[in-house]
Design an enzyme around this catalytic site. Structure first.
Site, mmCIF file in Angstrom:
data_model
loop_
_atom_site.group_PDB
_atom_site.id
_atom_site.type_symbol
_atom_site.label_atom_id
_atom_site.label_comp_id
_atom_site.label_asym_id
_atom_site.label_seq_id
_atom_site.Cartn_x
_atom_site.Cartn_y
_atom_site.Cartn_z
ATOM 1 N N HIS A 455 -44.035 -42.444 61.185
ATOM 2 C CA HIS A 455 -44.357 -42.707 59.784
ATOM 3 C C HIS A 455 -45.688 -43.436 59.640
ATOM 4 O O HIS A 455 -46.553 -43.048 58.840
ATOM 5 C CB HIS A 455 -43.230 -43.532 59.147
ATOM 6 C CG HIS A 455 -43.481 -43.898 57.715
ATOM 7 N ND1 HIS A 455 -44.091 -45.088 57.341
ATOM 8 C CD2 HIS A 455 -43.218 -43.232 56.570
ATOM 9 C CE1 HIS A 455 -44.186 -45.123 56.023
ATOM 10 N NE2 HIS A 455 -43.651 -44.023 55.523
ATOM 11 N N CYS A 848 -48.506 -27.088 55.803
ATOM 12 C CA CYS A 848 -48.980 -28.422 55.450
ATOM 13 C C CYS A 848 -48.509 -29.444 56.467
ATOM 14 O O CYS A 848 -47.456 -29.285 57.085
ATOM 15 C CB CYS A 848 -48.521 -28.815 54.047
ATOM 16 S SG CYS A 848 -46.740 -28.949 53.856
#
Length: 895
Positions: A455, A848
C-alpha cells in the site's frame, strides 16, 4: 617498409585496405583519432600477422625509420642523452577484456636517465624507471607461467607485489595493493640503482642503450604472445611516444568529460594540473580556465567525439612545452540520465541523429532517475547508514521522522505556522488507507511490511514520493532501529532509493539534486516519443486535479483510473464518511451522502476540466468498508469527539465500537467491497454517479468537453454489472442503475446527453472467463492487474515478500509477479480480451496499475490488442517511451 608495420599521425592515416582487425582494438582507436585529425601522438602498429613472430633484426630498420618520423613531430629523439624521447608499448588485442599490461617509459636506460631527470627531477625519473620495471616484470611473470617454471614465477610475483606497493598502485576495488602488508618498504633509490637491482630479470643489456632495450622488449612480448594460447595470433603491438605534463615550463596534464555528466550542460567538466604528470594527489584547476587556445582545441575534440560516438566521452590530454596532445578517450560509465538525454536532444537538433535514434537510445526504466531527486554523493561522506531493503518508489528524500499519521500532520501544521522546515518522513510498520494524507504531505515513507506493491509503495508512486520497505525495521515507542542504525522521532534522516543499485537510509541531511522536467529535456523528449504513438496510448492514475495536470504535462492522454475511495481519506472528509457508514438508518445516511456528493462533484469537476476532451475513467467506491474506520485509540478518540460536536451530545463509545466491529471481515479483500457494497447500499454509488454527471453537465454548460467513463469494480459476473448499470425492478423494490440516475438528472437539468461509457474492472479470474457475457453490459474493460494477480496466484501483495526470497532461492517463481505480469495472468487477459471483443467488437480495453509502467508488460498489452495502459503520473513517461520503442520495432519488422 614491411607491409605489416603501419605508421599513423595527425596527418597520416592507415590505408582503408588494411583490415581493421589486424590492428587490434587500441590500434583501431589510434587510427580513428588520426582520421578525425586530432592532435594525437604519432606512432606505429606491428599488426597481428607479425606481433607473435618478431625477428628484431628484420624489423630494426623500419622501426627506427618510423621513430625518426615521430621524433620530428614530437621534437625529441629516441636515445638522445639530453632530451630523450620515451615510448609506450600497448598490447593491442581484439578482445575487449585482456590481462596484458600497458608498458611505459622505454628509452630510459643508463645513458639517458640523467638527461630525462634534468627535465622532471631525479625522484620522478626514478619512479618512472620503477614503472618501466613493473610492466616488464609482468611480461616476464607471464612468460614463466606459460613455460611452467613455478619457482622463477613465484620470485617475480613477489617482486611485482613489492613494486605495486612502492608505486602506490590500486587494485580493482580501488584498494592499495598490499594494504594488509605491514612490512616496511625499502628506502628509495636512484634510477640507476633500480636498474642495477632488477636487470637480472631481463635479457642481457636491457638497460645499456635505448635501441637495444626496445628491440629486446618487442622480442620478449612477441615470445610471450607466441606461446600464449589466449592470443591465437589475434594481437597487435602499438608503439607511441610519451609526453609529460611536468616536462618544461609550459606543461600540464588533465582529463575532462565532453559535457557535465550530471546536468548535461554542454560545457567541459574536469580539471588540469599545471606542471604535473597526472592528477594523483593534486587538486587541479577548473578545465575551462586553461589557456584559451588549448580550451578551444579541447572543445573541438570533445564535441567531435560526441558527434562520432553519439555519447558523452572522457578525454585525457597532456600539454608538453606548450603543445597539446590527446592521450586517450573513452566512454563514460557514471553519468546521469539527464546528461544522456540532453546530449541526444543536442545531436537531434543539429541533425546528427534523427528522432528514431533518440527514442531508441534511452532505456525506459532510466527515466525514473530523471523524474525524482537524487543524492549528491559528496554530501553523505561520513554519515551513519544502513543499506538494503526493497525499493517501493525511487528517488531520494530528506525529512524529520514521525511514527504516525497524526504526529506527522501535527508537525506539518506547526511547521507551516512557524515557517520552519516542512520536510517529513513517515515511518510505520505498515500503512493503511487513512495514512494516505500523511504520505501525500511527506517527502517519503519507510515501512517494515510489504514490498513494491505494498500500500505505501503504491500510494508513494501515485504522489511522486519516495518509498522504501525494510523488513528488519523495528519501531518501539518513539524510536526505530534498522540493523545498527537507530533514530528517534524528530530526527532527520535521508532515504536513497535508486532504481538500480542498493537502497540506503542515512542519519542526517544530505544534499539533493532536484529534477526539473523542462530544463532536463524530459518534456521535449516526451514530445518526441509521443510522435511515434499510433492507436495505443498511455493514461494516468489520478485522484486529484493536481495529479491530472502533472500527468498531462508528462504526456498522458486521459485518466485510466480515478480511485474515488482516496478522495474520502482527506482530513476534512474521513469523519464525514465514517458518519455515513455508521449511521443508524437510511435517512441519516442519505443526509451525510448529500454532503459527500457536493465534495465529490467538485473533485470530478476539477479532474474532468483538466482533462477536457480526454476520457476520465472513474472507479466507483472499491475499498472494503473497514479501511475507513479508526485503527488506533487516538483515531477513535478523535472520531468520538467529532460525533459529539456534530450531534451536540456525548456518544456512547461502546455503541461506536460495536458498529465498527460489525464491519469487521476475516478476508476483507475478497469480502464486502466494490460492487458488492453497491448491492447492499445502492445509495452510496447513486451519490457518486450523481456527482459525476452533475460535474459533467456543469462542464458542458461551460462548453468544456467532459468524457466520463464510469467503472464498476470487483465484478464477478454479468448480473452484477447489469444491475448496477441498468437497474432492476422487483416486487416491492426498485434498484436505480447508472443509466436511470443519469436520465433523471438530465431531465431535471433539461440538458442534452453527455457522451459517457459504463464499463468494469476485470480483476477476478471469474470475470476474465465470463468476459463475453460481461461485455454485453459494458462498453469498456480495464484490467486491475494487482488484484487479478492476487486472485489468480493466491498471493497477497502486502505479505508475499515474507516468503518470496525462499521461492526465489529454489527458482519456484520468476521475478516479482506484482511488477512483471505472470504468464497465467497474461493468459486470463488474452482470454478476456478475445471473448469480450467477440461480443462487442468495439470494446475499449486498458490495463491500470503499476504493471502498466513495466516496458515488458506494455509490449504484451500492445500485442494482445489492448488500447492503453494507465499508471501513476511519474510512470507515464516510462510507459510512453516503452510504447514508442515498440511502435518503432513494429515498423521495422513490417518493412
Amino acid at each position: 617498409m614491411d607491409s605489416r608495420i603501419h605508421f599513423f599521425s595527425q596527418k597520416d592515416i592507415i590505408p582503408q585496405k588494411v583490415k581493421p582487425e589486424l590492428l587490434g582494438i587500441r590500434g583501431r582507436q589510434a587510427n580513428e583519432f588520426a582520421e578525425l585529425g586530432f592532435p594525437i601522438l604519432p606512432g606505429m602498429i606491428l599488426d597481428t600477422e607479425i606481433a607473435s613472430d618478431i625477428n628484431p633484426k628484420e624489423i630494426k630498420k623500419d622501426v627506427f625509420d618510423l621513430l625518426g618520423k615521430c621524433a620530428k613531430i614530437v621534437g625529441k629523439k629516441f636515445g638522445d642523452i639530453e632530451n630523450p624521447l620515451l615510448l609506450k608499448v600497448v598490447v593491442s588485442s581484439n578482445l575487449a577484456i585482456t590481462t596484458y599490461p600497458t608498458l611505459h617509459n622505454f628509452g630510459l636506460v643508463r645513458p639517458t636517465i640523467d638527461g630525462f631527470a634534468k627535465w622532471v627531477g631525479a625522484d620522478f625519473a626514478a619512479n618512472e624507471v620503477l614503472f618501466l620495471i613493473h610492466g616488464m616484470m609482468m611480461i616476464e611473470e607471464r612468460i614463466k607461467e606459460l613455460e611452467d617454471k613455478p619457482k622463477e614465477k613465484e620470485e617475480i610475483s613477489a617482486r611485482i607485489k613489492l613494486l605495486k606497493r612502492m608505486l602506490g598502485m590500486k587494485g580493482p576495488s580501488n584498494e592499495l595493493h598490499g594494504d594488509d602488508d605491514k612490512t616496511p618498504l625499502p628506502k628509495k633509490k636512484t634510477a640507476a640503482a633500480y636498474m642495477d637491482e632488477y636487470e637480472k630479470y631481463f635479457p642481457k643489456g636491457f638497460f645499456d642503450d635505448a635501441e637495444s632495450q626496445l628491440l629486446l622488449t618487442l622480442s620478449e612480448i612477441s615470445r610471450m604472445l607466441k606461446i600464449d594460447e589466449q592470443n591465437d595470433n589475434d594481437t597487435a603491438l602499438l608503439i607511441q611516444p610519451m609526453v609529460y605534463g611536468n616536462y618544461g615550463k609550459d606543461s600540464c596534464s588533465g582529463n575532462f568529460f565532453s559535457r557535465n555528466v550530471v546536468t548535461g550542460d554542454k560545457k567541459l567538466q574536469g580539471k588540469y594540473y599545471t606542471g604535473k604528470f597526472n592528477e594523483l594527489g593534486e587538486t587541479g584547476h577548473e578545465i575551462n580556465k586553461i589557456d584559451p587556445a588549448h580550451l578551444k582545441e579541447l572543445e573541438k575534440i570533445a564535441w567531435t567525439l560526441e558527434d562520432k560516438f553519439k555519447e558523452i566521452r572522457q578525454v585525457r590530454f597532456t600539454v608538453e612545452n606548450g603543445k597539446l596532445w590527446l592521450i586517450e578517450q573513452r566512454l563514460v560509465d557514471q553519468k546521469s540520465t539527464q546528461s544522456d538525454l540532453k546530449l541526444l536532444l543536442d545531436l537531434k537538433n543539429r541533425k546528427i541523429v534523427d528522432a528514431t535514434y533518440v527514442v531508441k537510445a534511452i532505456d525506459p526504466i532510466r527515466l525514473n532517475e530523471i523524474l525524482h531527486p537524487v543524492i549528491n554523493a559528496a554530501s553523505i561522506k561520513g554519515f551513519k547508514s544502513w543499506k538494503g531493503g526493497i525499493a517501493g518508489a525511487p528517488g531520494a528524500a530528506i525529512g524529520r521522522v514521525y511514527f504516525s499519521t497524526d504526529a506527522l500532520l501535527d508537525a506539518k501544521r506547526t511547521a507551516i505556522q512557524q515557517g520552519a522546515d516542512g520536510r517529513f518522513i513517515l515511518v510505520l510498520e505498515s500503512s493503511f488507507a487513512e495514512d494516505v494524507k500523511a504520505i501525500e504531505v511527506s517527502t517519503g515513507v519507510l515501512t517494515a511490511e510489504g514490498g513494491y506493491s505494498a500500500h505505501a509503495s503504491v500510494v508513494a508512486r501515485q504522489y511522486g514520493k519516495v518509498s522504501l520497505v525494510s523488513p528488519i525495521l523495528k519501531i518501539k515507542g518513539k524510536k526505530a532501529t534498522i540493523g545498527d542504525l537507530s533514530f528517534s522521532e524528530g530526527d532527520y534522516i535521508t532515504i536513497d532509493v535508486p532504481f538500480h543499485g542498493q537502497s540506503a537510509v542515512y542519519l542526517g541531511i544530505a544534499d539533493l539534486i532536484e529534477p526539473n522536467p523542462k530544463e532536463s529535456g524530459l518534456l521535449e523528449f516526451i514530445g518526441i516519443s509521443k510522435s511515434f504513438l499510433k492507436k495505443f496510448h498511455v493514461r494516468c492514475n489520478a485522484d486529484t486535479p493536481k495529479d491530472a495536470l502533472l500527468s498531462l504535462s508528462f504526456g498522458a492522454d486521459g485518466v485510466g483510473l480515478c480511485r474515488t475511495e482516496h478522495m474520502f481519506f482527506k482530513e476534512d472528509r474521513i469523519n464525514v464518511f465514517r458518519d455515513m457508514l455508521l449511521s443508524d438508518d437510511k435517512k441519516e445516511r442519505q443526509k451525510v451522502l448529500d454532503k459527500l456528493q457536493v465534495m465529490q462533484r467538485e473533485d470530478f469537476y476539477g479532474i474532468m476540466k483538466v482533462m477536457a476532451g480526454r476520457e476520465v475513467t472513474i472507479r466507483l467506491l472499491d475499498s472494503p468498508l473497514h479501511e475507513f474506520m479508526p485503527h488506533n485509540p487516538d483515531e477513535l478518540a478523535a472520531y468520538i469527539s467529532h460525533v459529539a460536536k456534530v450531534k451536540k451530545t456525548k456518544p456512547s463509545k461502546a455503541d461506536i465500537v460495536a458498529k465498527i466491529e460489525a464491519l469487521h471481515e476475516f478476508n476483507p479483500m475478497l469480502g464486502h467491497r466494490g460492487c458488492r457494497i453497491a448491492v447492499s447500499y445502492p445509495e452510496i454509488y447513486a451519490m457518486q454517479v450523481k456527482a459525476i454527471f452533475q460535474a459533467a453537465y456543469k462542464l458542458r454548460a461551460e462548453k468544456i468537453d467532459a468524457q466520463p467513463e464510469i467503472m464498476v469494480p470487483i465484478v464477478m459476473n454479468m448480473s452484477e454489472l447489469k444491475l448496477i448499470a441498468y437497474g432492476k425492478k422487483i416486487e416491492g423494490s426498485n434498484y436505480l442503475g447508472i443509466v436511470d440516475i443519469e436520465e433523471a438528472l438530465r431531465k431535471e437539468l433539461k440538458a442534452k446527453v453527455v457522451d459517457y461509457k459504463i464499463g468494469t474492472m476485470i480483476e477476478l479470474p471469474a470475470a476474465a472467463l465470463s468476459a463475453g457475457e460481461i461485455a454485453k453490459y459494458g462498453r469498456f474493460f480495464s484490467f486491475g492487474t494487482n488484484d487479478l494477480t492476487q486472485t489468480t496466484l493466491g498471493i497477497s501483495r502486502d505479505d508475499f515478500t515474507t516468503f518470496m526470497p525462499d521461492y526465489t532461492l529454489f527458482d519456484l517463481i520468476n521475478g516479482n509477479p506484482f511488477s512483471t505480469l505472470d504468464d497465467r495472468v497474461k493468459e486470463l487477459i488474452s482470454i478476456a480480451t478475445h471473448r469480450g471483443r467477440l461480443t462487442r467488437p468495439d470494446l475499449f480495453i486498458g490495463l491500470c496499475g503499476e504493471h502498466g509502467a513495466n516496458p515488458d508488460n506494455v509490449r504484451f498489452c500492445m500485442d494482445t490488442g489492448l488500447d492503453y495502459v494507465s499508471c501513476s503520473p511519474y510512470s507515464v513517461p516510462i510507459a510512453l517511451l516503452a510504447v514508442a520503442q515498440a511502435e518503432i520495432e513494429r515498423a521495422v519488422s513490417t518493412n
